[in-house]
Write a protein that holds these residues in place. Structure first.
Motif, PDB file in Angstrom:
ATOM      1  N   ILE A  18     -28.819 -28.790  39.622  1.00  0.00           N
ATOM      2  CA  ILE A  18     -27.559 -29.163  40.258  1.00  0.00           C
ATOM      3  C   ILE A  18     -27.567 -28.570  41.661  1.00  0.00           C
ATOM      4  CG2 ILE A  18     -25.049 -28.959  40.253  1.00  0.00           C
ATOM      5  CD1 ILE A  18     -25.089 -28.752  37.271  1.00  0.00           C
ATOM      6  N   THR A  19     -27.309 -29.421  42.642  1.00  0.00           N
ATOM      7  CA  THR A  19     -27.243 -28.984  44.028  1.00  0.00           C
ATOM      8  C   THR A  19     -25.804 -29.057  44.490  1.00  0.00           C
ATOM      9  OG1 THR A  19     -29.428 -29.943  44.398  1.00  0.00           O
ATOM     10  CG2 THR A  19     -28.137 -29.397  46.348  1.00  0.00           C
ATOM     11  N   GLU A  20     -25.296 -27.947  44.988  1.00  0.00           N
ATOM     12  CA  GLU A  20     -23.918 -27.927  45.486  1.00  0.00           C
ATOM     13  C   GLU A  20     -23.901 -28.381  46.941  1.00  0.00           C
ATOM     14  OE1 GLU A  20     -20.470 -24.627  45.780  1.00  0.00           O
ATOM     15  OE2 GLU A  20     -21.483 -24.849  43.846  1.00  0.00           O
ATOM     16  N   ARG A  21     -22.960 -29.258  47.272  1.00  0.00           N
ATOM     17  CA  ARG A  21     -22.766 -29.746  48.636  1.00  0.00           C
ATOM     18  C   ARG A  21     -21.308 -29.554  49.016  1.00  0.00           C
ATOM     19  NH1 ARG A  21     -26.308 -34.336  50.430  1.00  0.00           N
ATOM     20  NH2 ARG A  21     -28.304 -33.684  49.629  1.00  0.00           N
ATOM     21  N   ASP A  22     -20.977 -29.826  50.277  1.00  0.00           N
ATOM     22  CA  ASP A  22     -19.592 -29.665  50.735  1.00  0.00           C
ATOM     23  C   ASP A  22     -18.622 -30.504  49.914  1.00  0.00           C
ATOM     24  OD1 ASP A  22     -20.323 -27.880  52.693  1.00  0.00           O
ATOM     25  OD2 ASP A  22     -20.458 -29.410  54.261  1.00  0.00           O
ATOM     26  N   GLU A  23     -18.995 -31.741  49.619  1.00  0.00           N
ATOM     27  CA  GLU A  23     -18.086 -32.669  48.937  1.00  0.00           C
ATOM     28  C   GLU A  23     -18.114 -32.555  47.417  1.00  0.00           C
ATOM     29  OE1 GLU A  23     -22.050 -34.679  49.248  1.00  0.00           O
ATOM     30  OE2 GLU A  23     -20.814 -33.590  50.679  1.00  0.00           O
ATOM     31  N   GLY A  24     -19.103 -31.853  46.858  1.00  0.00           N
ATOM     32  CA  GLY A  24     -19.204 -31.742  45.407  1.00  0.00           C
ATOM     33  C   GLY A  24     -20.598 -31.308  44.989  1.00  0.00           C
ATOM     34  N   VAL A  25     -21.137 -31.950  43.945  1.00  0.00           N
ATOM     35  CA  VAL A  25     -22.462 -31.594  43.437  1.00  0.00           C
ATOM     36  C   VAL A  25     -23.325 -32.837  43.271  1.00  0.00           C
ATOM     37  CG1 VAL A  25     -21.699 -29.521  42.213  1.00  0.00           C
ATOM     38  CG2 VAL A  25     -21.676 -31.710  41.023  1.00  0.00           C
ATOM     39  N   ARG A  26     -24.623 -32.613  43.222  1.00  0.00           N
ATOM     40  CA  ARG A  26     -25.597 -33.640  42.875  1.00  0.00           C
ATOM     41  C   ARG A  26     -26.347 -33.144  41.653  1.00  0.00           C
ATOM     42  NH1 ARG A  26     -28.361 -37.074  47.630  1.00  0.00           N
ATOM     43  NH2 ARG A  26     -26.426 -38.001  48.357  1.00  0.00           N
ATOM     44  N   ILE A  27     -26.482 -34.029  40.669  1.00  0.00           N
ATOM     45  CA  ILE A  27     -27.082 -33.668  39.393  1.00  0.00           C
ATOM     46  C   ILE A  27     -28.256 -34.592  39.116  1.00  0.00           C
ATOM     47  CG2 ILE A  27     -26.670 -33.431  36.911  1.00  0.00           C
ATOM     48  CD1 ILE A  27     -23.633 -33.270  37.634  1.00  0.00           C
ATOM     49  N   SER A  28     -29.401 -34.019  38.741  1.00  0.00           N
ATOM     50  CA  SER A  28     -30.548 -34.815  38.317  1.00  0.00           C
ATOM     51  C   SER A  28     -30.286 -35.294  36.894  1.00  0.00           C
ATOM     52  CB  SER A  28     -31.832 -33.985  38.346  1.00  0.00           C
ATOM     53  OG  SER A  28     -32.146 -33.616  39.659  1.00  0.00           O
ATOM     54  N   VAL A  29     -30.530 -36.593  36.649  1.00  0.00           N
ATOM     55  CA  VAL A  29     -30.237 -37.191  35.349  1.00  0.00           C
ATOM     56  C   VAL A  29     -31.434 -38.003  34.878  1.00  0.00           C
ATOM     57  CG1 VAL A  29     -28.696 -38.750  34.079  1.00  0.00           C
ATOM     58  CG2 VAL A  29     -27.785 -37.351  35.930  1.00  0.00           C
ATOM     59  N   GLN A  30     -31.764 -37.876  33.602  1.00  0.00           N
ATOM     60  CA  GLN A  30     -32.779 -38.697  32.954  1.00  0.00           C
ATOM     61  C   GLN A  30     -32.054 -39.555  31.908  1.00  0.00           C
ATOM     62  OE1 GLN A  30     -36.050 -38.720  33.809  1.00  0.00           O
ATOM     63  NE2 GLN A  30     -36.401 -40.378  32.390  1.00  0.00           N
ATOM     64  N   VAL A  31     -32.153 -40.877  32.058  1.00  0.00           N
ATOM     65  CA  VAL A  31     -31.390 -41.806  31.221  1.00  0.00           C
ATOM     66  C   VAL A  31     -32.273 -42.426  30.143  1.00  0.00           C
ATOM     67  CG1 VAL A  31     -30.074 -43.957  31.262  1.00  0.00           C
ATOM     68  CG2 VAL A  31     -29.835 -42.325  33.116  1.00  0.00           C
ATOM     69  N   ARG A  32     -31.706 -42.563  28.938  1.00  0.00           N
ATOM     70  CA  ARG A  32     -32.361 -43.275  27.833  1.00  0.00           C
ATOM     71  C   ARG A  32     -31.499 -44.485  27.480  1.00  0.00           C
ATOM     72  NH1 ARG A  32     -33.299 -38.896  23.174  1.00  0.00           N
ATOM     73  NH2 ARG A  32     -33.324 -37.060  24.509  1.00  0.00           N
ATOM     74  N   PRO A  33     -31.782 -45.648  28.073  1.00  0.00           N
ATOM     75  CA  PRO A  33     -30.980 -46.833  27.754  1.00  0.00           C
ATOM     76  C   PRO A  33     -31.299 -47.353  26.352  1.00  0.00           C
ATOM     77  CG  PRO A  33     -32.722 -47.399  29.284  1.00  0.00           C
ATOM     78  CD  PRO A  33     -32.796 -45.916  29.070  1.00  0.00           C
ATOM     79  N   ARG A  34     -30.422 -48.225  25.855  1.00  0.00           N
ATOM     80  CA  ARG A  34     -30.573 -48.857  24.537  1.00  0.00           C
ATOM     81  C   ARG A  34     -30.661 -47.837  23.401  1.00  0.00           C
ATOM     82  NH1 ARG A  34     -34.349 -52.953  27.136  1.00  0.00           N
ATOM     83  NH2 ARG A  34     -33.037 -54.795  27.334  1.00  0.00           N
ATOM     84  N   SER A  35     -29.902 -46.760  23.498  1.00  0.00           N
ATOM     85  CA  SER A  35     -29.835 -45.761  22.428  1.00  0.00           C
ATOM     86  C   SER A  35     -28.785 -46.185  21.410  1.00  0.00           C
ATOM     87  CB  SER A  35     -29.473 -44.394  23.011  1.00  0.00           C
ATOM     88  OG  SER A  35     -30.495 -43.929  23.855  1.00  0.00           O
ATOM     89  N   SER A  36     -28.762 -45.524  20.279  1.00  0.00           N
ATOM     90  CA  SER A  36     -27.805 -45.880  19.232  1.00  0.00           C
ATOM     91  C   SER A  36     -26.379 -45.450  19.578  1.00  0.00           C
ATOM     92  CB  SER A  36     -28.219 -45.268  17.900  1.00  0.00           C
ATOM     93  OG  SER A  36     -28.274 -43.863  18.003  1.00  0.00           O
ATOM     94  N   ARG A  37     -26.241 -44.449  20.463  1.00  0.00           N
ATOM     95  CA  ARG A  37     -24.920 -44.009  20.910  1.00  0.00           C
ATOM     96  C   ARG A  37     -25.042 -43.448  22.316  1.00  0.00           C
ATOM     97  NH1 ARG A  37     -24.030 -38.233  20.106  1.00  0.00           N
ATOM     98  NH2 ARG A  37     -25.963 -37.372  19.351  1.00  0.00           N
TER      99      ARG A  37
END
Length: 112
Positions: A18-37
């Protein structure tokens, strides 16, 4: 002896990028599409591990990611934007109005 990790996820929230910036944060995300939930799964290799039911077609997975993160972080959907990686599984998400420590706390509480 340590317990085996659930689904390969590393649950050490301190390792989440997570990188903090003046306007908020940036978060690295790894997505798993087509999951059961759809859910925040944990942290894997420094990125937030997120499962989504939507397929990666016509922006459906991106829209679901924004909705899920807004709910998990208790912010408006308009405060969550995909800054980088809109067409891939690895993304950087920008969230306005949050500090790093609060974002980590809310994400850890949202993990299911």
């Amino acid at each position: 002896m340590s317990k085996p990790e659930e689904s390969g996820a590393d649950h050490d929230w301190g390792r989440l990028a997570i990188t903090e910036r003046d306007e908020g944060v940036r978060i690295s995300v790894q997505v798993r599409p087509r999951s059961s939930r759809s859910a925040v799964v944990g942290v894997r290799e420094g990125a937030l591990d997120v499962a989504l039911t939507a397929p990666p077609v016509d922006g459906a997975a991106n829209a679901e990611l924004v909705k899920l993160l807004a709910r998990a972080l208790d912010v408006r959907q308009s405060d969550v934007q995909i800054a980088l990686g809109a067409s891939g599984r690895s993304k950087v998400v920008s969230v306005r109005g949050l500090r790093e420590t609060e974002a980590r706390k809310r994400l850890a509480g949202a993990k299911r």
